[in-house]
Design a protein around this motif. Structure first.
Motif, PDB file in Angstrom:
ATOM      1  N   UNK A 152       0.842  -1.197   0.000  1.00  0.00           N
ATOM      2  CA  UNK A 152       0.000   0.000   0.000  1.00  0.00           C
ATOM      3  C   UNK A 152       0.878   1.248   0.000  1.00  0.00           C
ATOM      4  N   UNK A 153       1.901   1.247   0.806  1.00  0.00           N
ATOM      5  CA  UNK A 153       2.804   2.403   0.850  1.00  0.00           C
ATOM      6  C   UNK A 153       3.407   2.663  -0.519  1.00  0.00           C
ATOM      7  N   UNK A 154       3.895   1.585  -1.150  1.00  0.00           N
ATOM      8  CA  UNK A 154       4.544   1.742  -2.449  1.00  0.00           C
ATOM      9  C   UNK A 154       3.562   2.288  -3.479  1.00  0.00           C
ATOM     10  N   UNK A 155       2.355   1.701  -3.534  1.00  0.00           N
ATOM     11  CA  UNK A 155       1.388   2.128  -4.542  1.00  0.00           C
ATOM     12  C   UNK A 155       0.974   3.571  -4.297  1.00  0.00           C
ATOM     13  N   UNK A 156       0.692   3.911  -3.030  1.00  0.00           N
ATOM     14  CA  UNK A 156       0.262   5.268  -2.734  1.00  0.00           C
ATOM     15  C   UNK A 156       1.396   6.252  -3.011  1.00  0.00           C
ATOM     16  N   UNK A 157       2.627   5.834  -2.754  1.00  0.00           N
ATOM     17  CA  UNK A 157       3.759   6.717  -3.025  1.00  0.00           C
ATOM     18  C   UNK A 157       3.856   7.012  -4.516  1.00  0.00           C
ATOM     19  N   UNK A 158       3.545   5.998  -5.353  1.00  0.00           N
ATOM     20  CA  UNK A 158       3.640   6.197  -6.801  1.00  0.00           C
ATOM     21  C   UNK A 158       2.448   7.004  -7.310  1.00  0.00           C
ATOM     22  N   UNK A 159       1.249   6.630  -6.887  1.00  0.00           N
ATOM     23  CA  UNK A 159       0.041   7.261  -7.435  1.00  0.00           C
ATOM     24  C   UNK A 159      -0.321   8.548  -6.704  1.00  0.00           C
ATOM     25  N   UNK A 160       0.285   8.790  -5.577  1.00  0.00           N
ATOM     26  CA  UNK A 160      -0.089   9.968  -4.789  1.00  0.00           C
ATOM     27  C   UNK A 160      -1.258   9.622  -3.894  1.00  0.00           C
ATOM     28  N   UNK A 170       1.721   9.894   6.289  1.00  0.00           N
ATOM     29  CA  UNK A 170       1.686  10.922   5.258  1.00  0.00           C
ATOM     30  C   UNK A 170       1.419  10.360   3.879  1.00  0.00           C
ATOM     31  N   UNK A 171       1.059   9.055   3.776  1.00  0.00           N
ATOM     32  CA  UNK A 171       0.836   8.454   2.467  1.00  0.00           C
ATOM     33  C   UNK A 171      -0.619   8.023   2.292  1.00  0.00           C
ATOM     34  N   UNK A 172      -1.480   8.557   3.116  1.00  0.00           N
ATOM     35  CA  UNK A 172      -2.877   8.184   2.979  1.00  0.00           C
ATOM     36  C   UNK A 172      -3.679   9.383   2.519  1.00  0.00           C
ATOM     37  N   UNK A 173      -4.734   9.617   3.237  1.00  0.00           N
ATOM     38  CA  UNK A 173      -5.576  10.777   2.960  1.00  0.00           C
ATOM     39  C   UNK A 173      -4.733  12.037   3.156  1.00  0.00           C
ATOM     40  N   UNK A 174      -4.856  12.974   2.226  1.00  0.00           N
ATOM     41  CA  UNK A 174      -3.991  14.159   2.282  1.00  0.00           C
ATOM     42  C   UNK A 174      -4.660  15.310   3.012  1.00  0.00           C
ATOM     43  N   UNK A 175      -3.890  16.148   3.713  1.00  0.00           N
ATOM     44  CA  UNK A 175      -4.445  17.335   4.343  1.00  0.00           C
ATOM     45  C   UNK A 175      -5.011  18.246   3.256  1.00  0.00           C
ATOM     46  N   UNK A 176      -6.036  19.015   3.512  1.00  0.00           N
ATOM     47  CA  UNK A 176      -6.598  19.243   4.847  1.00  0.00           C
ATOM     48  C   UNK A 176      -7.772  18.335   5.199  1.00  0.00           C
ATOM     49  N   UNK A 177      -7.979  17.243   4.450  1.00  0.00           N
ATOM     50  CA  UNK A 177      -9.097  16.342   4.768  1.00  0.00           C
ATOM     51  C   UNK A 177      -9.039  15.927   6.244  1.00  0.00           C
TER      52      UNK A 177
END
Ligand SMILES: Nc1ncnc2c1ncn2[C@@H]1O[C@H](COP(=O)(O)OP(=O)(O)OP(=O)(O)O)[C@@H](O)[C@H]1O
Ligand SMILES: [Mg+2]
Lengths: 338, 303
Positions: B153-161, B244-251
């Protein structure tokens, strides 16, 4: 080919074999298990063929093949002379229906009794919901259940009531042939005879043809017109009921008959007094499969597989009765021991 | 019941239809199970909070106020203007918590539904058809089990944002393994029952057998796994957001709130403890419900 011909069998198995491959243990080699080994039987319209044999001899496998639930490895199933493939199960379903052994497992616990009984009508789109409802009420009457059970669930019923529901489901499409796979062996003794009588009455009323599977010869005697005795995937003797109970036939049949006379008859698997256990079907004994347990075994029984010998009523597969092949020499002596 | 006295109980026409319907019995067991009831009530409250967030939140969860940064909650000497204080940007903590419930529940429900559909389809197919289908599915399950979820999950989210949608889809595509394993095992158990053979003998099509004979009898297991995986997904989202690799601020996400509060943890521990506590309560409620459902539905088929 005329269907009105009374000698034409409605249901026929021709040289049917069913071989399962079973794996023993995680690294064991897959081995063939001959659940059915070159069996031919036929049912005439309106007759009741009893099929008896110990647990594991292949009775249920035979029933599944007849119902089109399992495909035979070899041989063919014919209904009214026509070969049935597993593909046209829907057509087959309207003519052949099963009644299973365990009414606690044969009714879907999540469905109401009405849904269970009307399923065949809905699957085959017979009638609209009104006529289906009427048909369910009629069949409930016929199998002797009150109409108020329609809204109930299987878990609310007794074993006997459940088996009546199973019978209703099997009969609602007016099939010609009913395969009863030990329909009473899971029931209380007091209820068994009720269900047997019901089956008997229904057969007369709707001119049904039964294959009646049981491990209990007493039950079969009550209902059947002809009997086939099964041992390790073979039909070792076939005869009329009278013939089977009167004359001395296959030694295995004799052992089964003796077990009927024991006080526990009709309860569970018969104690055949054959001493040794039922052989492992993966590695059946050589020659005649029955010879290690046979009280009348002769020397060549261990090596030569017996051939079916025609009798006035059917056939028997035993060297005692095979007068050809020069195997008859020991027979008179052995028969005195009967 | 009076039939029993007339000595005719063996007549099926007169024999009593014993006991309540399965539905009635199930209802009785549900209401008699304390853990299940607590879980359902707590989860129900949180769901209502999430649905009515705009009505319940005292402030806009995104409104910053640099004049009112890091106000303490009332129980630590704050004012009722901000009952749970404000964060480092002066946003109302209670409002962010309330909106954060939406994110957590959405992730839990949608991710568990996606993986539930994938896992159930695979598991039921493997269990029912066996043979080659089973071999392929078992292989896929093993491949999936060999992959560490968090790392992938970390890797995919890091690539896709990182974004809410990406996190949901990634988790949904990763968490199907338990569904597949459990559904395969339950299908194996049910497919040998005689009512399945009876349905085949009646001429039912395979989809019909799967939908009306197999599925209703394994649905209880599906629901239990569903709750487990919901809790799993919610925790994973919090972990990803914390990194810091999940839902992005300011959510407003609870994991993000913990992450944003961690710098101040030694001075204002409530900034971490409050979102941590609600996360704990939500996951506990879901697990209580799952456990309860398992207890309540397990003995159903034996009677
Ligand atoms: N799907 C299967 N795979 C492998 N072996 C099987 C399978 N079904 C049945 N067998 C084997 O085939 C043999 C015959 O089984 P079958 O169920 O037909 O016996 P049965 O005569 O009906 O016994 P019972 O009286 O206990 O019902 C048994 O040895 C059984 O282990
Ligand atoms: Mg059987």
């Amino acid at each position: 080919m005329s269907n009105t011909d009374t000698t034409q069998p409605v249901l026929e198995l021709r040289s049917v074999s069913k071989t399962y491959t079973v794996k023993q243990g995680m690294f064991g080699k897959p081995k063939p298990l001959k659940a059915i080994n070159d069996v031919s039987i036929s049912l005439k319209r309106g007759e009741v063929l009893g099929l008896v044999g110990e647990s594991g001899c292949g009775k249920s496998t035979l029933a599944k093949i007849l119902l089109g639930l399992e495909e035979p490895t070899k041989g063919e199933v014919r209904v009214d002379g026509e070969v049935i493939g597993a593909t046209d199960r829907r057509t087959l379903a309207r003519r052949i229906q099963p009644i299973f052994q365990d009414p606690y497992s044969s009714l879907n616990p999540r469905k109401s009794i009405e849904d269970i009984i009307s399923l065949p009508l809905r699957v085959h789109s017979i009638g609209d919901s009104n006529t289906q409802d009427k048909a369910v009420r009629e069949i409930l009457d016929i199998v002797g259940l009150p109409q108020r059970v329609m809204r109930t669930y299987p878990s609310q019923m007794s074993g006997g009531q459940r088996q009546r529901v199973a019978i209703a489901r099997a009969l609602i499409m007016k099939p010609e042939i009913v395969i009863c796979d030990e329909p009473t062996s899971a029931l209380d003794v007091s209820v068994q005879s009720q269900i047997l009588n019901l089956l008997n009455d229904l057969r007369a009323e709707f001119n049904l043809t039964y294959l009646f599977i049981s491990h209990d010869l007493a039950v079969v005697e009550h209902l059947a017109t002809r009997v086939a005795v099964m041992y390790l995937g073979r039909i070792v003797e076939e005869s009329s009921v009278g013939g089977l109970f009167d004359t001395s036939g296959h030694p295995y049949t004799q052992a089964l008959l003796k077990s009927v006379l024991t006080p526990e008859a009709g309860k569970g698997v018969p104690d055949t007094e054959l001493g040794m256990e039922y052989p492992n079907p993966i590695a059946p004994p050589s020659g005649c499969h029955f010879h290690p347990r046979c009280p009348m075994a002769m020397t060549h029984c261990a090596t030569v597989p017996p051939r079916p010998v025609p009798t006035p009523e059917g056939h028997v597969e035993c060297h005692l009765f095979d007068t050809e092949n020069g195997h008859d020499t020991g027979t008179p002596l052995m028969r005195e021991g009967v | 019941m009076s039939d029993a006295t007339t000595n005719m109980t063996s007549d099926p026409m007169l024999e009593a239809i014993v006991g309540p319907t399965p539905g009635q019995m199930l209802r009785k067991r549900i209401f008699g199970h304390q853990g299940l009831m607590i879980g359902v009530v707590v989860l129900g409250i949180l769901v209502l909070v999430a649905i009515f967030a705009p009505l319940l939140a005292p402030h806009d969860p995104y409104a910053q106020s640099l004049m009112a940064r890091m106000k303490p909650p009332v129980f630590l000497g704050g004012t009722w203007e901000h009952p749970l204080g404000t964060d480092h940007l002066g946003r109302d903590y209670l409002s962010r918590l309330i909106y954060g419930a939406r994110v957590s529940l959405m992730i839990g429900v949608v991710a568990a539904t996606i993986s539930g559909v994938i896992g159930t389809a695979m598991g039921v197919a493997a269990g029912y058809f066996g043979g080659k289908v089973d071999a392929v599915v078992t292989y896929l399950i093993n491949v999936r089990l060999a992959m560490p979820v968090v790392l992938v999950a970390l890797a995919v989210v890091a690539i896709l944002g990182g974004s809410l949608q990406v996190v949901i889809v990634v988790l949904g595509l990763l968490l199907w393994d338990r569904f597949a394993v459990v559904m395969r095992a339950s299908t194996l158990q049910v497919r040998g029952r005689e009512y399945v053979a009876a349905a085949k003998a009646v001429g039912c099509s395979t989809p019909r057998i799967l939908m009306s004979e197999i599925m209703p009898n394994i649905a209880n297991n599906l629901i239990v796994v569903m709750t487990l995986e919901m809790a799993h997904a919610i925790l994973l989202e919090a972990a990803l957001s914390f990194l810091g690799l999940g839902v992005q601020p300011p959510t407003p996400s609870w994991g993000l709130m913990v992450s944003e509060g961690k710098n101040m943890m030694l001075f204002e521990p409530w900034m971490v403890l409050i979102p941590g506590a609600v996360l704990f309560v939500l996951v506990l409620a879901i697990n209580l419900m799952g456990d309860g459902l398992r207890d309540v539905t397990a003995p159903e088929n034996r009677s």
